[in-house]
Each structure stands twice: as C-alpha cells, then as structure tokens.
Motif scaffolding. Structure first.
Motif, PDB file in Angstrom:
ATOM      1  N   ARG A  80     -10.450   2.653  -0.298  1.00  0.00           N
ATOM      2  CA  ARG A  80     -10.514   3.860  -1.116  1.00  0.00           C
ATOM      3  C   ARG A  80      -9.178   4.583  -1.054  1.00  0.00           C
ATOM      4  O   ARG A  80      -8.694   4.917   0.024  1.00  0.00           O
ATOM      5  CB  ARG A  80     -11.635   4.742  -0.569  1.00  0.00           C
ATOM      6  N   ASN A 111     -13.945  12.218  -3.196  1.00  0.00           N
ATOM      7  CA  ASN A 111     -14.156  11.095  -2.279  1.00  0.00           C
ATOM      8  C   ASN A 111     -13.155   9.974  -2.498  1.00  0.00           C
ATOM      9  O   ASN A 111     -13.318   8.879  -1.964  1.00  0.00           O
ATOM     10  CB  ASN A 111     -15.583  10.553  -2.427  1.00  0.00           C
ATOM     11  N   GLU A 152      -8.143   4.934   2.762  1.00  0.00           N
ATOM     12  CA  GLU A 152      -9.120   5.204   3.814  1.00  0.00           C
ATOM     13  C   GLU A 152      -9.041   4.183   4.954  1.00  0.00           C
ATOM     14  O   GLU A 152      -9.067   4.559   6.125  1.00  0.00           O
ATOM     15  CB  GLU A 152     -10.517   5.198   3.181  1.00  0.00           C
TER      16      GLU A 152
END
Length: 166
Positions: A80, A111, A152
């Motif tokens: 991500r 997110n 991420e």
C-alpha cells in the motif's frame, strides 16, 4: 561418456529452470515505479492582497502540484502506497479524483492506495495521483526533483519525476 555428461547437464539445466519457475514472484511485495512525471506547478507565493495586510494577513497562499506514474508489484504480496516526502512541497498525499454529481473533486486516500500482488496501478490525471501541497518552488517543464514514496510494507522508494505537460 560424452552422451552421459550432456544428459546430466541437461538434467541440471531442467532442474534449475524448474526451481526458478517454482519460486516465481519474490516473497512479499516488490514495488517498482515507471514513467514517473509531474505537472508544472507554482510555488507558494505571497499574494499582493496579503502583502498589504489583507485577508491573508501576510500568510502565503499554498500552491499544489501532482505526480503520476505506473506502480508495479512483482511480489507475491500486496502493498500500500501511504504517502511520501519531497523538498519541493510541505506535504505529500495519495489522492483520488472522484465525480460527485457533476463536480470533480480530489480526495485524500486515508488508508493509502493498494498495489496488488503481481499487479499494477496507474496514477494518471483524472484518477489516482500523488498530491504535492504547499509548493516550495516552481516546477517548470524539463525540471526534475527527488520524491521519496512511502509504502506500508516495502518502506521507501526513491523516484525522480520529470516535469512535463500532460
């Protein structure tokens, strides 16, 4: 004897090829960025009104810029894109352009943006993009600058966007 050597060598080659194919994608995510570019942008400038003590009270009006690219994940696990960092802007965010009724709006992806395993995501005008907020210098056609993308799982990836017209 020569036939046996070739036969064993052939078996060794087949074994190596089979092992490589079985391994397939690297474990975890493996992110690459291609075709990285940015639009021309104006730096944060003090407006004439704010310089004269108007509504801005001497505060600069923030400029914005946008960066586009093709993200590829050659790994076996999704990752991500969650943000980034650059010297040319105060803030780097991952955004998406969406239509609300007849109005096109940009919204931050709180997110981040998923890059699927063995997949790719195109960041392009009118879609996903990296938003540069609070430009610290102008970006003119032909310029390049350093941008550190933050993922991420993979950590950071350094890219160098070239500024060009869309």
């Amino acid at each position: 004897m020569q036939i046996r050597l070739v036969g064993r060598l052939g078996l060794l080659v087949l074994f190596v090829m089979a092992t490589t194919a079985a391994c397939g994608a690297p474990a975890g995510p493996s992110i690459e960025a291609e075709e990285v570019w940015a639009r021309p942008a104006m730096a944060v400038k003090e407006s004439a009104e704010s310089a004269e003590g108007g509504a801005g009270m001497g505060q600069p009006m923030p400029g914005t810029g946008a960066v586009f690219m093709l993200l590829k994940n050659r790994g076996s696990e999704a990752d991500r894109l969650v943000g980034g960092q650059t010297d040319v802007a105060n803030v780097v965010e991952v955004h998406q352009t969406v239509m609300e009724g007849e109005v096109m709006k940009m919204q931050m992806l709180a997110n981040g943006l998923e890059v699927p395993a063995q997949g790719e995501v195109l960041l392009k005008p009118g879609g996903y993009h990296i938003m540069l907020i609070g430009m610290q210098r102008d970006l003119a056609v032909g310029d390049t600058f350093a941008l550190e993308l933050q993922f991420e799982k993979s950590g950071s990836l350094s890219v160098e966007p070239e500024v060009r017209e869309p």
